[in-house]
Design an enzyme around this catalytic site. Structure first.
Site, mmCIF file in Angstrom:
data_model
loop_
_atom_site.group_PDB
_atom_site.id
_atom_site.type_symbol
_atom_site.label_atom_id
_atom_site.label_comp_id
_atom_site.label_asym_id
_atom_site.label_seq_id
_atom_site.Cartn_x
_atom_site.Cartn_y
_atom_site.Cartn_z
ATOM 1 N N LYS A 98 30.805 44.932 35.094
ATOM 2 C CA LYS A 98 31.713 45.194 36.217
ATOM 3 C C LYS A 98 33.156 44.853 35.836
ATOM 4 O O LYS A 98 34.074 45.653 36.046
ATOM 5 C CB LYS A 98 31.310 44.347 37.426
ATOM 6 C CG LYS A 98 32.365 44.324 38.524
ATOM 7 C CD LYS A 98 32.035 43.370 39.654
ATOM 8 C CE LYS A 98 32.402 41.941 39.417
ATOM 9 N NZ LYS A 98 33.678 41.473 39.985
ATOM 10 N N ASN A 99 33.345 43.634 35.285
ATOM 11 C CA ASN A 99 34.715 43.181 35.069
ATOM 12 C C ASN A 99 35.419 43.891 33.927
ATOM 13 O O ASN A 99 36.625 43.755 33.754
ATOM 14 C CB ASN A 99 34.751 41.658 34.884
ATOM 15 C CG ASN A 99 34.524 40.958 36.218
ATOM 16 O OD1 ASN A 99 34.608 41.597 37.273
ATOM 17 N ND2 ASN A 99 34.241 39.669 36.172
ATOM 18 N N CYS A 150 41.058 34.331 48.111
ATOM 19 C CA CYS A 150 39.660 34.657 47.838
ATOM 20 C C CYS A 150 38.881 33.387 48.129
ATOM 21 O O CYS A 150 39.462 32.293 48.077
ATOM 22 C CB CYS A 150 39.600 35.058 46.362
ATOM 23 S SG CYS A 150 37.979 35.270 45.668
ATOM 24 N N ARG A 175 44.053 31.999 43.805
ATOM 25 C CA ARG A 175 44.166 33.119 42.874
ATOM 26 C C ARG A 175 45.515 33.860 42.945
ATOM 27 O O ARG A 175 45.576 35.054 43.259
ATOM 28 C CB ARG A 175 42.994 34.085 43.066
ATOM 29 C CG ARG A 175 41.669 33.375 42.934
ATOM 30 C CD ARG A 175 40.500 34.301 42.955
ATOM 31 N NE ARG A 175 40.362 35.059 41.720
ATOM 32 C CZ ARG A 175 39.413 35.971 41.518
ATOM 33 N NH1 ARG A 175 38.557 36.247 42.469
ATOM 34 N NH2 ARG A 175 39.341 36.607 40.377
ATOM 35 N N ASP A 184 31.701 32.153 35.906
ATOM 36 C CA ASP A 184 30.858 33.067 36.684
ATOM 37 C C ASP A 184 29.362 32.762 36.534
ATOM 38 O O ASP A 184 28.547 33.316 37.274
ATOM 39 C CB ASP A 184 31.112 34.526 36.266
ATOM 40 C CG ASP A 184 32.487 35.013 36.698
ATOM 41 O OD1 ASP A 184 33.130 34.333 37.524
ATOM 42 O OD2 ASP A 184 32.918 36.074 36.214
ATOM 43 N N ARG A 240 28.552 43.862 45.333
ATOM 44 C CA ARG A 240 29.813 44.113 44.621
ATOM 45 C C ARG A 240 29.582 44.103 43.114
ATOM 46 O O ARG A 240 30.329 44.766 42.382
ATOM 47 C CB ARG A 240 30.843 43.036 44.987
ATOM 48 C CG ARG A 240 31.297 43.122 46.431
ATOM 49 C CD ARG A 240 32.440 42.178 46.667
ATOM 50 N NE ARG A 240 33.325 42.216 45.505
ATOM 51 C CZ ARG A 240 34.043 41.188 45.077
ATOM 52 N NH1 ARG A 240 34.015 40.053 45.700
ATOM 53 N NH2 ARG A 240 34.810 41.313 44.022
HETATM 54 C C1 EPZ Z 1 38.466 37.229 36.058
HETATM 55 O O1 EPZ Z 1 39.255 36.853 37.169
HETATM 56 C C2 EPZ Z 1 37.157 37.725 36.631
HETATM 57 N N1 EPZ Z 1 37.413 38.833 37.531
HETATM 58 C C3 EPZ Z 1 36.451 36.601 37.383
HETATM 59 O O2 EPZ Z 1 35.191 37.069 37.837
HETATM 60 C C4 EPZ Z 1 36.254 35.426 36.430
HETATM 61 O O3 EPZ Z 1 35.693 34.348 37.141
HETATM 62 C C5 EPZ Z 1 37.589 34.995 35.826
HETATM 63 O O4 EPZ Z 1 38.226 36.131 35.191
HETATM 64 C C6 EPZ Z 1 37.460 33.893 34.798
HETATM 65 O O5 EPZ Z 1 36.607 34.307 33.781
HETATM 66 C C7 EPZ Z 1 37.614 40.042 37.059
HETATM 67 O O6 EPZ Z 1 37.621 40.293 35.862
HETATM 68 C C8 EPZ Z 1 37.790 41.120 38.060
HETATM 69 P P1 EPZ Z 1 41.959 34.386 35.618
HETATM 70 P P2 EPZ Z 1 40.823 36.604 36.996
HETATM 71 O O7 EPZ Z 1 43.246 35.084 35.802
HETATM 72 O O8 EPZ Z 1 41.335 37.518 35.958
HETATM 73 C C9 EPZ Z 1 44.772 31.161 37.809
HETATM 74 C C10 EPZ Z 1 33.596 37.698 39.465
HETATM 75 O O9 EPZ Z 1 32.816 37.059 40.225
HETATM 76 N N2 EPZ Z 1 45.833 32.204 37.805
HETATM 77 O O10 EPZ Z 1 41.464 34.131 34.235
HETATM 78 O O11 EPZ Z 1 41.419 36.637 38.341
HETATM 79 C C11 EPZ Z 1 43.601 31.544 38.705
HETATM 80 O O12 EPZ Z 1 43.860 31.234 40.057
HETATM 81 C C12 EPZ Z 1 35.018 37.238 39.270
HETATM 82 O O13 EPZ Z 1 33.257 38.735 38.874
HETATM 83 C C13 EPZ Z 1 47.114 31.870 38.222
HETATM 84 O O14 EPZ Z 1 47.376 30.739 38.637
HETATM 85 O O15 EPZ Z 1 40.794 35.124 36.439
HETATM 86 C C14 EPZ Z 1 42.482 30.740 38.090
HETATM 87 O O16 EPZ Z 1 42.516 29.417 38.555
HETATM 88 C C15 EPZ Z 1 35.339 36.019 40.094
HETATM 89 N N3 EPZ Z 1 48.089 32.844 38.196
HETATM 90 C C16 EPZ Z 1 42.824 30.752 36.596
HETATM 91 O O17 EPZ Z 1 44.207 31.102 36.528
HETATM 92 C C17 EPZ Z 1 47.836 34.100 37.748
HETATM 93 O O18 EPZ Z 1 48.764 34.939 37.759
HETATM 94 C C18 EPZ Z 1 42.040 31.754 35.761
HETATM 95 O O19 EPZ Z 1 42.035 33.017 36.407
HETATM 96 C C19 EPZ Z 1 46.538 34.430 37.319
HETATM 97 C C20 EPZ Z 1 45.557 33.460 37.349
#
Ligand code: EPZ
Length: 438
Positions: free
Chosen positions: A30-31, A128, A133, A318, A410
């Site tokens: 999915k991701n 979320c 996020r 995840d 989803r």
């Molecule tokens: C991706 O989310 C995945 N989603 C998530 O899967 C997964 O848990 C996550 O990566 C970590 O592996 C998709 O690919 C659609 P991050 P993403 O940016 O890209 C903070 C699922 O269930 N952050 O690596 O959003 C953020 O809040 C989902 O399939 C900022 O502060 O994750 C988090 O604490 C859930 N500012 C950390 O970084 C930003 O601009 C890591 O998030 C971006 C992120």
């Protein structure tokens, strides 16, 4: 109508106690799929994605891409499901709130739209259940590439009338989404972009490989430093989506929880190695050959093991909830630390309803293994939390009913079919239509 059907308040009922045996085919990730779909906006030629999962999230994004001018053709090819995306022209680079809120990663259309048309208006995705996020790193990356960014009334307005230009971007911490977004924008920028402290997740390598087939010039994907030499245009391509490592891991946990002998097919062990290592430590027998992973668990309890979620190749956030479900009946005490998201223990009170003994303090959960779980009515709170309830229910005595399975839909394709084919006693109870998704 379609919207209402997808939003039905279905439930899943499971009677625990059957061991699992047989094979489970793993779907495309999915991701990865949703970022690859966004990449289709970068070219006026068709992008054909094979091994595509059919999920609520890919449908949500398909709807947004169609609004932006794409034709989205879903078909069953010889090698399974595929989607052909073709956007000869962008019809108004606007992604409205109603479509973005259904699936946060829709925000990733911003970069491709600016790269292709020089401007875009995209709704901010909002929070979320698992955390705030923010998308600040995504926006800083686009600014570094020369886009001017303004925000009004919940929308991001990005402009780069003379096109994006290459830059060095140093991420202050690792973000999967921001790395992917920067990559999506930089491929068409003028000159060289270097992304430092990039995420190394397999989905990033998959995205880079697809972009390379489309004519992009990228090196270093899968390492912390990614170098992109911008090109003037991209072409169409055919690309197979990588296997879903989180689905793989969730079914590995399910097989270990229920006991038995299950082979996961159409997947790869290397992309879930951190999980497989923990499972072996807990006493599960794992054998992997080529695209298959065999998971066996005999009589007797598993051993409690500790874990900390980390960026790839560490243990994925995840899979934290699925692994916690496995630990609820292990022998001993398991300490589980969540370091990626600030609110990712929503499954704990629901697992507790099934008889688990878990205490949470800050970012750490301590799971005291119990001898048995008992079926109950529980509520899914997010995608990965929902599957942890299914896993626990497979070993619980009596019936468990999981509410709000639209979260599960989803990201897990035909979950009840895949599990029942291996002997699980699981069925979907169709519910009333509801309006929209959270
Ligand atoms: C991706 O989310 C995945 N989603 C998530 O899967 C997964 O848990 C996550 O990566 C970590 O592996 C998709 O690919 C659609 P991050 P993403 O940016 O890209 C903070 C699922 O269930 N952050 O690596 O959003 C953020 O809040 C989902 O399939 C900022 O502060 O994750 C988090 O604490 C859930 N500012 C950390 O970084 C930003 O601009 C890591 O998030 C971006 C992120």
């Amino acid at each position: 109508l379609r919207w209402q059907i997808e939003g039905r308040m279905d439930r899943i009922a499971i009677i625990g106690g059957s061991s699992l045996s047989g094979s489970i085919p793993i779907s495309g990730a999915k991701n990865s799929a949703i970022k690859l779909m966004a990449a289709s906006l970068l070219t006026d030629e068709p992008l054909r994605l094979t091994n595509m999962p059919r999920l609520a999230d890919t449908r949500f994004l398909g709807r947004l891409l169609a609004r932006l001018g794409a034709s989205v053709d879903e078909r069953e090819g010889e090698a399974g499901s595929e989607t052909i995306l073709h956007t000869p022209e962008i019809l108004g680079a606007i992604a409205p709130y109603d479509l973005v809120r259904q699936m946060r990663a829709s925000f990733n259309v911003l970069g491709p739209l600016v790269a292709r048309t020089g401007q875009a208006k995209v709704s901010l995705p909002g929070g979320c259940t698992i955390g705030a996020r923010p998308v600040d790193l995504h926006l800083k990356a686009l600014e570094a590439l020369g886009a001017s960014i303004d925000m009004h009334e919940g929308y991001v307005y990005a402009q780069a009338p003379r096109g994006l230009r290459g830059a060095e971007i140093v991420f202050p911490f690792v973000s999967v989404g921001a790395t992917e977004h920067a990559l999506l924008a930089a491929v068409l920028a003028d000159g060289q972009t270097v992304l430092r402290n990039s995420a190394c997740e397999p989905e990033i390598v998959d995205l880079a490989e697809c972009l390379i087939s489309m004519g992009a010039n990228i090196s270093g994907a899968g390492t912390t430093d990614i170098v992109i030499e911008g090109v003037r245009r991209l072409n169409g391509a055919t690309h197979a989506v990588i296997p879903d490592r989180i689905e793989t891991g969730a079914y590995a946990c399910a097989a270990a929880m229920a006991g038995g002998d299950v082979t996961l097919t159409n997947t790869r062990a290397d992309i879930v190695q951190s999980l497989l290592d923990k499972m072996v430590e807990a006493g599960v027998q794992i054998d992997s050959v080529g695209a298959a992973i065999r998971v066996r668990r005999g009589e007797g309890r598993l051993k409690a093991v500790d874990l900390t979620t980390e960026v790839y190749p560490g243990f994925p956030t995840d899979l934290q909830a699925p692994f916690m479900a496995l630990m609820t009946m292990a022998d001993g005490e398991s300490r589980i630390r969540e370091t990626i998201f600030e609110n990712r223990f929503m499954h704990v009170p629901e697992l507790t309803r099934l008889g688990a003994d878990i205490s949470v303090s800050g970012g750490e959960a301590v799971v005291h293994g119990v001898d048995s779980l008992n079926g109950a009515e529980v509520m899914a709170t997010d995608l990965r939390a929902s599957v942890s309830l299914i896993i626990a229910a497979l070993a619980a005595k009596g019936e468990t009913v999981v509410n709000r399975v639209y979260h599960l839909d989803r990201g897990f394709e035909r979950l009840e079919d895949k599990l029942s084919a291996c002997g699980a006693n699981i069925r979907r109870i169709r519910g009333e239509a509801r309006e929209g998704h959270e």
